[in-house]
Write an enzyme that holds these catalytic residues in place. Structure first.
Site, PDB file in Angstrom:
ATOM      1  N   ASP A 221     -10.583  -5.107  -0.708  1.00 23.55           N
ATOM      2  CA  ASP A 221      -9.505  -4.710   0.104  1.00 23.55           C
ATOM      3  C   ASP A 221     -10.046  -3.926   1.394  1.00 23.55           C
ATOM      4  O   ASP A 221     -10.767  -2.986   0.939  1.00 23.55           O
ATOM      5  CB  ASP A 221      -8.587  -3.761  -0.563  1.00 23.55           C
ATOM      6  CG  ASP A 221      -7.378  -3.287  -0.098  1.00 23.55           C
ATOM      7  OD1 ASP A 221      -7.264  -3.802   1.166  1.00 23.55           O
ATOM      8  OD2 ASP A 221      -6.580  -2.487  -0.369  1.00 23.55           O
TER       9      ASP A 221
ATOM     10  N   ASP B 277       0.920  -1.271  -0.054  1.00 25.40           N
ATOM     11  CA  ASP B 277      -0.098   0.080   0.087  1.00 25.40           C
ATOM     12  C   ASP B 277       0.730   1.272  -0.200  1.00 25.40           C
ATOM     13  O   ASP B 277       1.499   1.545   0.854  1.00 25.40           O
ATOM     14  CB  ASP B 277      -0.890   0.019   1.247  1.00 25.40           C
ATOM     15  CG  ASP B 277      -1.916  -1.033   1.248  1.00 25.40           C
ATOM     16  OD1 ASP B 277      -2.706  -0.895   0.338  1.00 25.40           O
ATOM     17  OD2 ASP B 277      -2.278  -1.652   2.100  1.00 25.40           O
TER      18      ASP B 277
HETATM   19  C1  DX5 Z   1      -6.297   0.369   3.354  1.00 21.45           C
HETATM   20  C2  DX5 Z   1      -5.447  -0.280   2.599  1.00 21.45           C
HETATM   21  C3  DX5 Z   1      -5.516  -1.684   2.952  1.00 21.45           C
HETATM   22  C4  DX5 Z   1      -5.292  -2.039   4.187  1.00 21.45           C
HETATM   23  C5  DX5 Z   1      -5.948  -3.582   4.357  1.00 21.45           C
HETATM   24  O1  DX5 Z   1      -5.932   1.959   2.668  1.00 21.45           O
HETATM   25  O2  DX5 Z   1      -5.535  -0.041   1.023  1.00 21.45           O
HETATM   26  O3  DX5 Z   1      -4.971  -2.811   1.686  1.00 21.45           O
HETATM   27  O4  DX5 Z   1      -3.812  -2.320   4.245  1.00 21.45           O
HETATM   28  O5  DX5 Z   1      -5.963  -3.743   5.741  1.00 21.45           O
HETATM   29  P1  DX5 Z   1      -6.845  -4.517   6.710  1.00 21.45           P
HETATM   30  O6  DX5 Z   1      -7.177  -5.747   6.178  1.00 21.45           O
HETATM   31  O7  DX5 Z   1      -6.413  -4.013   8.043  1.00 21.45           O
HETATM   32  O8  DX5 Z   1      -8.252  -3.649   6.544  1.00 21.45           O
HETATM   33 ZN    ZN Z   2      -4.802  -1.776  -0.095  1.00 23.11          ZN
END
Ligand code: DX5
Ligand code: ZN
Length: 229
Positions: A181, A37
């Site tokens: 996601d 990310d």
């Molecule tokens: C949020 C990110 C995600 C995040 C997901 O902006 O794009 O990829 O890392 O993390 P979790 O699974 O903790 O929601």
């Molecule tokens: Zn992400």
């Protein structure tokens, strides 16, 4: 018959003091992709990590695991070019940022057929807006949380978006993948699979689990006959 659900752990939730340990775990589990990310403090308020961390990680691990780069940045073309040059071949850009850069992105994609391009879209963006980009997108990344932070709760509104994309794909005989996601855990992951999601990104639920190996096994074993439609 059992069909493996594809899980991609999000590195944002890993212990940054022990990144090598986190990467080694993914390799041990034979996970195909790690989700990376990138946040620029502009499109989203936080700053995560960028190419300076990507270079050593990619250098050390690219033969063992692929990187899926999720660009939450205001200038997606610049970072698309940079991450491609550094070796990433699966990169997603946010629909909300692409309008001024669209011709450049289309040219770049045409020039680099080995690039798998994703169109990510935020919870406030309607699915009907992203559908016309299907010829550009190898996959759509449905954001089930507001982009910018890990550890948020799953937004149920993502489920209808997945269904709409799946219906659109089936009825037009298209082959893009659907990725989801944010806030994925055992329960929400299963719901997403039922609606037609192909790939689930899991950050906190994976890395913060007492037993990430067992958690990964559970998530990957959602049976295919679970699916609706
Ligand atoms: C949020 C990110 C995600 C995040 C997901 O902006 O794009 O990829 O890392 O993390 P979790 O699974 O903790 O929601
Ligand atoms: Zn992400």
């Amino acid at each position: 018959m059992e069909k493996k659900t594809l899980i991609r752990p999000s590195l944002l939730a890993a212990d940054f003091l022990h990144l090598k340990k986190a990467m080694d775990l993914l390799v041990r589990l034979k996970i195909a992709f790690v989700h990376y990310d990138v946040m620029d403090g502009n499109f989203v308020s936080d700053i995560s990590f960028g190419e300076h961390l990507f270079i050593p990680l990619f250098g050390k691990y690219h033969k063992k695991i692929a990187f899926d780069v999720h660009l939450m940045v205001q200038n997606p073309l610049h970072h698309l070019e940079r991450f491609y040059a550094l070796g990433a071949r699966e990169i997603s850009l946010h629909y909300e940022t692409i309008a001024p850069f669209l011709p450049g992105i289309e040219r770049f994609k045409k020039k680099h057929p080995d690039l798998r391009l994703g169109i990510a879209f935020s919870p406030e963006t309607q699915t009907s807006l992203v559908m016309p980009l299907q010829s550009l997108a190898d996959f759509f990344l449905v954001m089930s949380v507001v982009p910018g932070k890990g550890g948020q709760g799953f937004m149920e509104s993502a489920l209808d978006k997945i269904s709409m994309l799946d219906y659109f794909r089936k009825s037009n005989n298209l082959s893009f993948q659907i990725m989801v996601d944010g806030g994925i855990n055992e329960k929400t992951g299963r719901e997403c699979r039922k609606r037609g999601a192909d790939i689930l990104i899991a950050g906190s639920s994976f890395f913060h689990s007492q037993d990430p190996v067992a958690f990964f096994d559970t998530l990957t074993k959602f049976p295919s006959d679970d699916r609706i439609g």
